[in-house]
Design an enzyme around this catalytic site. Structure first.
Site, PDB file in Angstrom:
ATOM      1  CB  ILE A   1     100.393  41.454 -15.045  1.00 48.15           C
ATOM      2  CG1 ILE A   1      99.499  39.795 -14.816  1.00 48.15           C
ATOM      3  CG2 ILE A   1      99.349  41.855 -16.403  1.00 48.15           C
ATOM      4  CD1 ILE A   1      99.948  38.867 -15.557  1.00 48.15           C
ATOM      5  CG  ASP A   2     102.233  46.005 -13.584  1.00 47.86           C
ATOM      6  OD1 ASP A   2     100.612  46.680 -13.963  1.00 47.86           O
ATOM      7  OD2 ASP A   2     101.552  46.829 -12.141  1.00 47.86           O
ATOM      8  CG  LEU A   3     107.373  43.037 -12.691  1.00 52.59           C
ATOM      9  CD1 LEU A   3     108.084  42.149 -11.275  1.00 52.59           C
ATOM     10  CD2 LEU A   3     108.279  44.079 -12.498  1.00 52.59           C
TER      11      LEU A   3
ATOM     12  N   GLY B   1     105.446  45.174 -18.725  1.00 57.70           N
ATOM     13  CA  GLY B   1     107.174  46.051 -19.486  1.00 57.70           C
ATOM     14  C   GLY B   1     108.206  45.130 -20.096  1.00 57.70           C
TER      15      GLY B   1
END
Length: 431
Positions: A194-196, A199
């Protein structure tokens, strides 16, 4: 960028090349989602200034193991996590809790195109570093805020972390083995996906805002929320729920809509088959010497999905008859998608991965300029997957040491002299 490419970061500004080499980015983010976005921009040539807290730096500098070993092979306290998302940036230490530190950041924002931050909603307002404050002094500024839950809604004040968002979004409910199988239960994805994705979405939003600025002359505020992104990437699973009301369930490595599309046992391990259409299935059968593609129960994908259990059982009995390498050799020549299930070492050793130059080597300092006491210089990272024919990603800076470029940036961007920098350092405002 190639596997043998090496770039030395020097004490003078690196040559600006790449599609975004005309852009200046002020990176107030840390951990993964924000830094992943700014690394994308940096790889494409943008001049990214990463602001870090003196003495501590980005949280991920300490997230280990694994830790780097020094030149003698002894472990250090420098975590490998940080280098995954901070290539091509310059590190500047500034204590933003002080008025002088806030002034430095505002001056940098005045001549920046983009600010990326991932503080809690409203967290930078008390420092005068929020969008309203910075856009007042730079109306062309594109300001991207990355939070767990966004700038609005009942959860806006909450902190958000990838694992929490994977759970709340439903992603963990469709990841892992079915409850009825051994080891069944909700499972997170093996990286902070999810972070990736956040981003990457943030990168796209920033580029869209830049295009809009070409027409309006004005910047804007971008509100990126991890939960929004997690819901969006449910993709076909979300669409299926919206339009049928059926709640998807975990089913391991199988696909809800395609059969056979999973791992199968072989004589010496496993093979991954990704048979996505009826033509591929027919070619598999012909290669394997079976006539399942002529059986009405298996002729079409829709029929194979209905008869999944029987299909998987007879496929598994067949795939056990050959080694993984034998199956791949047999099927690849017939355009049947298949492959081994590699560990990460095997993946980077793959000849195609090596031919694509996906492992990079960079030095933080030229050999003759390595500071005394610095135990880490050569750093390995994974190349950007963005391949532009005319303006490809560039290698300019290795993931920086904490505060490595503080003096350089303050001198060249803010025209501070050595005495002014010395005074700031003596007060602890910079490191």
């Amino acid at each position: 960028m190639t596997a043998t490419s090496a770039c030395s970061a020097s004490n003078s500004p690196a040559p600006q090349t790449g599609a975004l080499s005309h852009l200046r980015v002020l990176d107030l983010s840390r951990v993964l989602a924000g830094p992943w976005c700014t690394q994308n921009l940096a790889d494409l040539g943008a001049d990214v200034i990463k602001i870090e807290k003196p003495g501590e730096g980005d949280d991920t500098r300490h997230w280990g193991p694994p830790f780097f070993a020094d030149t003698n092979g002894s472990p250090t306290d420098h975590a490998c996590y940080f280098v995954a998302c901070n290539r091509n940036k310059r590190s500047v230490t500034v204590d933003m809790a002080t008025e002088e530190g806030q002034s430095i950041i505002r001056e940098l924002a005045k001549n920046s195109d983009i600010v990326v931050e991932n503080f809690k909603t409203g967290g930078l307002k008390r420092y005068g570093l929020d969008y309203a404050s910075l856009s007042a002094i730079n109306p062309r500024l594109i300001y991207c805020s990355v939070t767990g839950f966004g700038q609005t809604g009942p959860y806006a004040p909450r902190a958000g972390y990838d694992l929490l968002i994977q759970a709340m979004s439903g992603l963990m409910s469709i990841t892992g083995r079915a409850d009825s199988e051994p080891g069944g239960g909700p499972m997170r994805v093996g990286v902070a996906v999810i972070d990736l994705f956040t981003g990457m979405y943030a990168t796209s939003a920033i580029l869209a805002a830049l295009e809009a600025r070409h027409h309006t002359g004005l910047g804007q505020h971008i509100d990126m929320a991890l939960l929004d992104v997690a819901m969006a990437i449910l993709a076909n699973q979300g669409a299926g729920y919206h339009n049928t009301g059926n709640i998807p369930e975990r089913q391991g490595n199988t696909h809800p809509s395609v059969v056979p599309y999973q791992d199968f046992p072989t004589a010496d391990g496993n093979v991954l088959l990704a048979i996505g259409n009826d033509g591929q299935f027919a070619r598999f059968c012909e290669a394997a010497g079976v006539e399942w593609h002529k059986d009405p129960k298996f002729t079409t994908n829709a029929a194979r999905v209905i008869n999944r259990v029987e299909m998987v059982e007879i496929m598994s009995n067949l795939t056990r008859s050959r080694s993984t390498a034998d199956w791949i050799s047999l099927l690849e020549s017939r355009a049947v998608p298949c492959g081994p299930i590699n560990n990460i070492a095997q993946a980077f050793a793959d000849p195609h991965v090596q031919a694509r130059g996906l492992r990079l080597s960079q030095d933080r300092y030229p050999e003759q300029q390595v500071p005394e006491g610095e135990s880490i210089n050569t750093i390995y990272t994974t190349a950007s997957p963005l391949r532009l024919s005319e303006t490809p990603p560039t290698l300019r800076y290795a993931p920086p040491a904490l505060g490595q470029h503080t003096e350089e940036v303050l001198q060249t961007r803010l025209q501070l002299d050595k005495e002014q920098i010395k005074a700031l350092r003596s007060k602890g405002i910079i490191q």
